[in-house]
Scaffold this motif. Sequence first.
Motif, short mmCIF file in Angstrom:
data_model
loop_
_atom_site.label_atom_id
_atom_site.label_comp_id
_atom_site.label_asym_id
_atom_site.label_seq_id
_atom_site.Cartn_x
_atom_site.Cartn_y
_atom_site.Cartn_z
N ASN A 101 0.82 -1.20 0.00
CA ASN A 101 0.00 0.00 0.00
C ASN A 101 0.87 1.26 0.00
OD1 ASN A 101 -2.29 1.50 0.00
ND2 ASN A 101 -2.85 1.11 2.11
N THR A 102 0.59 2.17 -0.94
CA THR A 102 1.29 3.44 -1.01
C THR A 102 0.27 4.56 -1.15
OG1 THR A 102 1.45 3.41 -3.42
CG2 THR A 102 3.24 2.36 -2.19
N LEU A 103 0.73 5.78 -1.15
CA LEU A 103 -0.17 6.92 -1.31
C LEU A 103 -0.84 6.94 -2.67
CD1 LEU A 103 1.82 9.84 0.36
CD2 LEU A 103 -0.29 8.78 1.15
N PHE A 104 -0.21 6.35 -3.66
CA PHE A 104 -0.76 6.36 -5.00
C PHE A 104 -1.90 5.35 -5.17
CE2 PHE A 104 3.72 7.69 -5.49
CZ PHE A 104 3.47 9.00 -5.84
N ASP A 105 -2.06 4.46 -4.21
CA ASP A 105 -3.10 3.43 -4.29
C ASP A 105 -4.34 3.76 -3.47
OD1 ASP A 105 -1.42 1.93 -5.86
OD2 ASP A 105 -0.65 0.72 -4.21
N VAL A 106 -4.51 5.02 -3.07
CA VAL A 106 -5.60 5.39 -2.17
C VAL A 106 -6.96 5.09 -2.79
CG1 VAL A 106 -6.73 7.33 -1.02
CG2 VAL A 106 -4.26 7.11 -0.96
N GLY A 107 -7.23 5.47 -4.01
CA GLY A 107 -8.53 5.27 -4.62
C GLY A 107 -8.64 4.00 -5.44
N LYS A 108 -7.59 3.23 -5.47
CA LYS A 108 -7.56 2.04 -6.31
C LYS A 108 -8.50 0.96 -5.77
CE LYS A 108 -4.32 -1.17 -8.38
NZ LYS A 108 -2.94 -1.65 -8.43
N GLU A 109 -9.14 0.24 -6.70
CA GLU A 109 -10.01 -0.86 -6.32
C GLU A 109 -9.32 -2.19 -6.64
OE1 GLU A 109 -13.80 -0.33 -8.19
OE2 GLU A 109 -14.43 1.11 -6.68
N TYR A 110 -9.57 -3.17 -5.80
CA TYR A 110 -8.97 -4.48 -5.94
C TYR A 110 -10.06 -5.50 -6.16
CZ TYR A 110 -5.14 -1.90 -3.91
OH TYR A 110 -4.17 -0.97 -3.68
N GLU A 111 -9.81 -6.41 -7.09
CA GLU A 111 -10.81 -7.40 -7.45
C GLU A 111 -10.70 -8.62 -6.54
OE1 GLU A 111 -11.57 -10.15 -11.25
OE2 GLU A 111 -11.66 -7.99 -11.65
N LEU A 112 -11.85 -9.07 -6.09
CA LEU A 112 -11.95 -10.26 -5.27
C LEU A 112 -13.17 -11.03 -5.74
CD1 LEU A 112 -10.41 -11.39 -2.76
CD2 LEU A 112 -12.24 -10.45 -1.41
N SER A 113 -13.04 -12.31 -5.91
CA SER A 113 -14.12 -13.13 -6.43
C SER A 113 -14.66 -14.04 -5.33
CB SER A 113 -13.60 -13.96 -7.60
OG SER A 113 -14.63 -14.72 -8.16
N LEU A 114 -15.98 -14.04 -5.18
CA LEU A 114 -16.64 -14.89 -4.20
C LEU A 114 -17.60 -15.83 -4.89
CD1 LEU A 114 -17.67 -12.33 -1.42
CD2 LEU A 114 -15.67 -13.79 -1.46
N LYS A 115 -17.73 -17.02 -4.34
CA LYS A 115 -18.76 -17.93 -4.81
C LYS A 115 -20.10 -17.43 -4.29
CE LYS A 115 -15.63 -21.82 -4.90
NZ LYS A 115 -15.26 -23.09 -4.29
N TYR A 116 -21.18 -17.89 -4.91
CA TYR A 116 -22.51 -17.40 -4.55
C TYR A 116 -22.82 -17.62 -3.07
CZ TYR A 116 -27.51 -16.57 -4.67
OH TYR A 116 -28.76 -16.07 -4.41
N HIS A 117 -22.55 -18.81 -2.57
CA HIS A 117 -22.87 -19.09 -1.16
C HIS A 117 -21.99 -18.27 -0.21
CE1 HIS A 117 -19.51 -21.91 -1.80
NE2 HIS A 117 -19.33 -21.87 -0.50
N GLU A 118 -20.78 -17.93 -0.63
CA GLU A 118 -19.93 -17.06 0.18
C GLU A 118 -20.50 -15.65 0.23
OE1 GLU A 118 -15.53 -19.09 -0.44
OE2 GLU A 118 -16.21 -17.58 -1.88
N ALA A 119 -21.00 -15.18 -0.91
CA ALA A 119 -21.59 -13.84 -0.97
C ALA A 119 -22.84 -13.75 -0.10
CB ALA A 119 -21.92 -13.47 -2.42
N VAL A 120 -23.67 -14.79 -0.13
CA VAL A 120 -24.88 -14.80 0.69
C VAL A 120 -24.50 -14.82 2.17
CG1 VAL A 120 -26.90 -16.17 1.33
CG2 VAL A 120 -26.33 -15.85 -1.07
N ALA A 121 -23.53 -15.63 2.54
CA ALA A 121 -23.09 -15.71 3.93
C ALA A 121 -22.48 -14.39 4.38
CB ALA A 121 -22.10 -16.85 4.11
N LEU A 122 -21.67 -13.76 3.53
CA LEU A 122 -21.07 -12.47 3.87
C LEU A 122 -22.14 -11.42 4.08
CD1 LEU A 122 -18.58 -10.77 4.37
CD2 LEU A 122 -18.41 -10.40 1.91
N ARG A 123 -23.17 -11.44 3.26
CA ARG A 123 -24.29 -10.50 3.41
C ARG A 123 -24.97 -10.71 4.77
NH1 ARG A 123 -29.93 -10.67 1.24
NH2 ARG A 123 -29.34 -12.82 0.90
N LYS A 124 -25.19 -11.96 5.17
CA LYS A 124 -25.81 -12.25 6.46
C LYS A 124 -24.91 -11.80 7.61
CE LYS A 124 -28.60 -16.21 5.12
NZ LYS A 124 -28.83 -17.65 5.32
#
Length: 111
Positions: free
Chosen positions: A58-81
């Motif tokens: 992490n540096t000052l130039f990465d402040v607004g940068k977005e990082y991709e992360l992939s979740l399986k459907y059941h992981e997304a539902v569990a994370l939402r809960k």
Amino acid sequence: MKIKLNLTADQVFAVAKLLQQVYDLFPSVNCEQLSVRSIAFDLDEKFTAKRKVLLKKNTLFDVGKEYELSLKYHEAVALRKIISNLIETVNDVKATNDLRMLYHFLHQKTA
């Protein structure tokens, strides 16, 4: 079915911190709680690993940068809960807003 998330570093840190709280919860009493907690442990490993990578580069130039992360459907539902159940325990306003944004995104993708 996979759901791709584009998260800022702050969102990754907020989710990783929230998932750490799962270890401190009371023992599960039913199958749904057991399954969500089991998925939460896997998600914790994923988000903690991503957090460690971000902390190292992490540096000052990465402040607004977005990082991709992939979740399986059941992981997304569990994370939402998990977010909906534990968001009240977060004291930081910025982290709460980041978690709410992620919750709404996950709700749109999993509904």
